[in-house]
Design a protein around this motif. Structure first.
Motif, short mmCIF file in Angstrom:
data_model
loop_
_atom_site.label_atom_id
_atom_site.label_comp_id
_atom_site.label_asym_id
_atom_site.label_seq_id
_atom_site.Cartn_x
_atom_site.Cartn_y
_atom_site.Cartn_z
N THR A 50 0.81 -1.22 0.00
CA THR A 50 0.00 0.00 0.00
C THR A 50 0.84 1.26 0.00
O THR A 50 0.33 2.35 -0.27
N THR A 261 -14.14 7.16 -3.99
CA THR A 261 -12.82 6.54 -3.74
C THR A 261 -12.94 5.19 -3.04
O THR A 261 -11.90 4.55 -2.80
N VAL A 263 -14.02 2.13 -3.83
CA VAL A 263 -13.59 0.90 -4.51
C VAL A 263 -12.07 0.78 -4.49
O VAL A 263 -11.52 -0.29 -4.19
N ASP A 264 -11.37 1.87 -4.80
CA ASP A 264 -9.91 1.83 -4.81
C ASP A 264 -9.34 1.64 -3.41
O ASP A 264 -8.40 0.88 -3.21
N GLN A 265 -9.91 2.35 -2.44
CA GLN A 265 -9.35 2.29 -1.10
C GLN A 265 -9.60 0.96 -0.41
O GLN A 265 -8.84 0.57 0.49
N THR A 267 -9.06 -1.84 -1.58
CA THR A 267 -8.01 -2.77 -1.98
C THR A 267 -6.61 -2.17 -1.90
O THR A 267 -5.63 -2.90 -1.82
N ASP A 268 -6.52 -0.84 -1.92
CA ASP A 268 -5.21 -0.19 -2.00
C ASP A 268 -4.74 0.39 -0.68
O ASP A 268 -3.61 0.90 -0.61
N THR A 269 -5.55 0.37 0.37
CA THR A 269 -5.14 0.88 1.68
C THR A 269 -5.36 -0.19 2.74
O THR A 269 -6.24 -1.04 2.61
#
Length: 335
Positions: A50, A261, A263-265, A267-269
């Protein structure tokens, strides 16, 4: 009055038959464990890839928060279910042994450990000399940490007194302190965030601790007619608690992760990943709760609802652990 035993589920199904509920419970629990792998393993897997740095002592802080949440749920649930039991006509006077004093002791130790972290500038102390106890009185976080320590101490004293019901007040103080701590004054609309956390934490404590104590009470009452009535009464209240937990959880998440944000967060945070694991666990818990309610209303023996209810308690234990980790991870968006 005669008691009739419900017909066995294995009748006429062959020598290798087994209760169908057991297999489904095992399957659901396997899925729950798989969903909880990221948070259970700790902060490192959640942070991997991340670009976020792991704060010192994140794993220990997550463990202390888990113990604190569990210690809060046990006495709150006991008070809740005892109140429900008193409203049932013909309920037996017997109650299972209270775990409130032990929960208060565990909560006191956890709150003390968290206060020591605050006293060293939110760093893990290397020795007792690093802890500035006097400095706790000069900061907002320090005062809230001390309030939680004293709250569990007072709750333990009340739990061992002749009027254990008085522990509701120090426990309420702990919940308020935790809600205020979760939303510093630098955050956008901190009072709104604290209000959401207050409702969320209160309802979660009632649900988790209440279900645990309700099942313990049913075991104490055994074949008393009031047993299914108590479980049914708890189920009706739990449905409202679940709705409140879901609503406040969604609102709190949207405050930290705007809709565009999410959907991205997720998996990405690290925060988003653990939040996603918590959502999966909550879906499994809700499915188990629904299964238990259906059995309670339709089965020949209403107490067979205890099978999925026990699985629900186990799954809720994972939820508490995930919640503890979630509070120790960096918030993806800072206002």
């Amino acid at each position: 009055m005669t008691l009739t035993r419900p017909p066995s589920r294995t009748t006429g199904t062959g020598r290798h038959a087994r209760p169908t509920g057991t297999g489904r419970t095992v399957a659901v629990l396997v899925l729950v464990v798989l969903a909880a792998l990221i948070p259970v393993l700790g902060p490192s897997p959640a942070l991997h890839g991340t670009g976020e740095a792991e704060a010192p002592g994140t794993g220990g802080i997550a463990l202390l928060r888990t113990v604190l949440f569990a210690a809060l749920s046990v006495p709150v649930g006991e008070l809740f279910v005892n109140r429900l039991a008193r409203s049932l006509p013909g309920a037996p006077p017997q109650r299972p042994r209270s775990w409130a004093p032990y929960a208060a002791a565990a909560g006191f130790v956890a709150a003390l450990g968290l206060a020591s972290v605050v006293a060293t500038g939110n760093l893990v102390p290397d020795s007792a000399a690093d802890i500035d106890v006097g400095g706790l009185y000069s900061t907002r976080d320090g005062k809230l940490a001390l309030l939680e320590v004293n709250g569990f101490l007072a709750a333990g004293l009340c739990a061992t007194s002749r009027r254990p019901g008085l522990q509701v007040w120090p426990l309420a103080a702990v919940i308020v302190a935790e809600a205020l701590r979760a939303h510093p004054t630098t955050e956008y609309s901190p009072l709104l965030g604290s209000g959401l956390t207050l409702v969320h934490l209160t309802c979660a404590s009632l649900w988790v601790g209440g279900l645990l104590y309700a099942l313990r009470t049913l075991r104490t009452w055994r074949e008393a007619a009031a047993g299914p009535a108590l479980l049914g009464l708890y189920a009706r209240v739990a449905a409202v608690l679940l709705a409140a937990i879901t609503a406040t959880g969604v609102c709190s998440s949207l405050r930290r992760m705007p809709p565009g944000t999410i959907v991205d967060q997720l998996t990405d945070t690290a925060y988003g990943r653990v939040l996603l694991a918590k959502v999966i666990l909550m879906v499994a818990v809700a499915a188990l709760a629904l299964w238990a309610r259906i059995r309670l209303g339709r089965a020949a023996d209403p107490l067979t609802a205890c099978v999925p209810a026990r699985a629900e308690v186990a799954a809720l234990g994972f939820v508490v652990a995930v919640s503890g980790l979630l509070t120790a991870l960096p918030v993806p968006i800072r206002w």
